[in-house]
Design an enzyme around this catalytic site. Structure first.
Site, PDB file in Angstrom:
ATOM      1  N   GLU A 258       0.828  -1.213   0.000  1.00 11.63           N
ATOM      2  CA  GLU A 258       0.000   0.000   0.000  1.00 11.63           C
ATOM      3  C   GLU A 258       0.859   1.258   0.000  1.00 11.63           C
ATOM      4  O   GLU A 258       0.458   2.292  -0.538  1.00 11.63           O
ATOM      5  CB  GLU A 258      -0.974  -0.009   1.191  1.00 11.63           C
ATOM      6  CG  GLU A 258      -1.934  -1.207   1.238  1.00 11.63           C
ATOM      7  CD  GLU A 258      -2.684  -1.477  -0.068  1.00 11.63           C
ATOM      8  OE1 GLU A 258      -2.882  -0.529  -0.858  1.00 11.63           O
ATOM      9  OE2 GLU A 258      -3.049  -2.658  -0.295  1.00 11.63           O
ATOM     10  N   GLU A 287      -0.861  -0.429  -9.810  1.00 13.34           N
ATOM     11  CA  GLU A 287      -0.440  -1.696  -9.212  1.00 13.34           C
ATOM     12  C   GLU A 287       1.044  -1.956  -9.465  1.00 13.34           C
ATOM     13  O   GLU A 287       1.706  -2.605  -8.648  1.00 13.34           O
ATOM     14  CB  GLU A 287      -1.312  -2.837  -9.761  1.00 13.34           C
ATOM     15  CG  GLU A 287      -1.201  -4.141  -9.016  1.00 13.34           C
ATOM     16  CD  GLU A 287      -1.715  -4.075  -7.577  1.00 13.34           C
ATOM     17  OE1 GLU A 287      -2.313  -3.074  -7.169  1.00 13.34           O
ATOM     18  OE2 GLU A 287      -1.489  -5.066  -6.851  1.00 13.34           O
TER      19      GLU A 287
HETATM   20 ZN    ZN Z   1      -2.567  -2.952  -4.976  1.00 12.28          ZN
END
Ligand code: ZN
Length: 492
Positions: A258, A287
């Site tokens: 995160e 991502e």
């Molecule tokens: Zn992620």
């Protein structure tokens, strides 16, 4: 006021309301009492309706038409995105948008209770309603020559289609299955972490990790949730994690992941704040930033040189006698049920399964009532073991309960982009490994900030990654990275 200035002020108001929605959503997961769910659903629907009203404002096309032909790059993005979101919003009726907001806000609570009870049937009617609403939405959005699923997919990875995803997934799948087969034949036993891992100590080390990974604490905070996520932009980017009493890596690697998302948001050029260019390029690009920090850096042998002493300092004896043992333990390969706990070799196989199942749901080829059986059959075929309970199977992910369809594949795109970016970073930064071994992620973060973070949405996803690595991204770099890393670890 010029028409462009009027459009920019209008778009800024929409962006601010979208941030309100995000804060409400963060609060729902991290802070809100259980009884607040009904009220929160109304609040979310009201904010969604306000956003929809502003996004469908009839003056928007006139403002766009009246703008100068030669606009500065951020304004060009504003014009492009305003045209795209206006077209999108006018195609979806306000009642449908509000119904989706309400159903998905309530859906999350129903999913969480069904998951805790291990009862898919308790969630199925809610999911069927959400699938029906998302199919209605996709019908409004789909161009005549595209599928319903492609219409949903475009929200998260602009410019990508299901066919494009399939073209990357097929060779990637073959390479992963081959590597997994070789690892399964290797006699090396996986090492395991053992010891005592008090929650406060886990959180203290999680905070230290976020700091090492460049997180700006003056513009964020860390809280506990069921399903970790990162939320917010610019000066308010919040991260979350979870605690597992006997596995500190769950908390620590969730935090690193995160934080990778967060430093992307924190690194976007502040001059672009509350403009369409001041947002992430795509979920795949997002991502890639979290995977890079979590895997390519956080699970590297070099990082273990710094990380092992930090773990021992925090927890005492962890049953792993040095960085090499730690490196083996955090990279153990085994088929597991849970996507978020999967190793790097199995992770993308979890995604490919979800991609196929949700495409069948949206296409109408798979009924929600048959989803649990379809999931279990596919899992047994792909992973060679039966699913013991819905919580470890079809109910494990929050995504479908909040209406996220056409999203899962962006995780694998992120892995592909991360491997490409890490290879390019290694070529550009000869001292990278030594720095990481000292716990100095500064050079890596600066490289990412310069190539990716600061640009926000000024470039299309493929162009942004292509400019950073010098060629169009493919699955080859990810397979090279995995074969090299796990080939050495497992002697295969
Ligand atoms: Zn992620």
């Amino acid at each position: 006021m010029s028409t462009l200035d009027a459009l920019k002020a209008h778009v800024r108001e929409i962006a601010a309301l979208e941030e309100v929605a995000r804060v409400l959503s963060w609060d729902q997961e991290a802070m809100m009492p259980a009884k607040g769910a009904e009220l929160r659903a109304e609040q979310a629907a009201a904010v969604e309706a306000a956003i929809h009203r502003l996004s469908t404002d009839a003056r928007i096309p006139d403002w766009i038409a009246g703008a100068p032909a030669e606009a500065a790059p951020p304004d060009r993005v504003t014009l492009r995105e305003a045209a795209r979101t206006h077209a999108r919003a006018t195609k979806v009726p306000a009642e449908l948008a509000a119904a989706i907001a309400r159903a998905t806000t309530l859906g999350q609570g129903v999913w969480a209770r069904a998951r805790a009870a291990g009862d898919f049937a308790a969630f199925a009617p809610t999911l069927a309603r959400i699938v029906a609403l998302k199919r209605d939405e996709a019908s409004c959005l789909a161009a005549p020559d595209t599928t319903l699923y492609d219409a949903l997919l475009d929200d998260h990875e602009p410019g990508m289609s299901a066919a494009g995803v399939e073209a990357i997934f097929a060779p990637l799948r073959a390479g992963l299955v081959d590597l997994r087969g070789r690892i399964a034949g290797s006699p090396r036993p996986p090492l395991r972490v053992t010891g005592r891992f008090p929650a406060e100590a886990q959180m203290a080390l999680a905070r230290r990790l976020a700091t090492v990974a460049g997180y700006d604490w003056d513009g964020g905070r860390l809280d506990l949730v069921t399903h970790p996520f990162c939320s917010g932009v610019q000066g308010d980017v919040r991260i979350t994690t979870r605690i597992s009493a006997d596995d500190p890596f769950n908390c620590l690697y969730s935090t690193l992941h995160e934080t990778g998302h967060a430093i992307y948001e924190q690194g976007i050029d502040p001059a672009l704040a509350l403009t369409p260019a001041g947002r992430w390029a795509s979920m795949g690009v997002h991502e890639s930033q979290s995977r890079m920090i979590e895997n390519q850096i956080g699970r590297s042998r070099a990082f273990c040189t710094w990380f092992h002493p930090a773990l021992v300092e925090t927890f005492g004896d962890i049953g792993l006698d040095g960085p090499d043992a730690l490196y083996g333990a955090i990279n153990a390969v085994a088929p597991g049920y849970i996507r978020t706990e999967a190793d790097e070799v199995h992770y993308n196989l979890h995604i490919m399964m979800r991609f196929d199942l949700e495409r069948a749901l949206i296409a109408g080829d798979l009924a929600v009532g048959d989803l649990e059986a379809a999931w279990n059959d596919r899992f047994a075929a792909d992973f060679g073991v039966g699913v013991p309970s819905p919580a470890q199977g079809v109910l494990q992910d929050v995504h479908w309960s909040v209406g996220l369809f056409g999203y899962f594949h962006t995780y694998t795109l992120g892995n592909i982009f991360a491997a490409e970016l890490f290879a390019a970073m290694g070529r550009d930064l000869p001292g990278l490994e030594e720095a990481v071994a000292r716990g100095d992620l500064g050079p890596a973060i600066s490289w990412l900030r310069d190539r990716i973070h600061r640009h926000g949405r000024l470039m299309a996803p493929a162009a942004l990654i292509g400019a950073a690595i010098g060629h169009p991204p493919t699955e080859v770099a990810l397979l090279d990275y995995l074969n090299h890393k796990y080939g050495a670890l497992y002697g295969v």
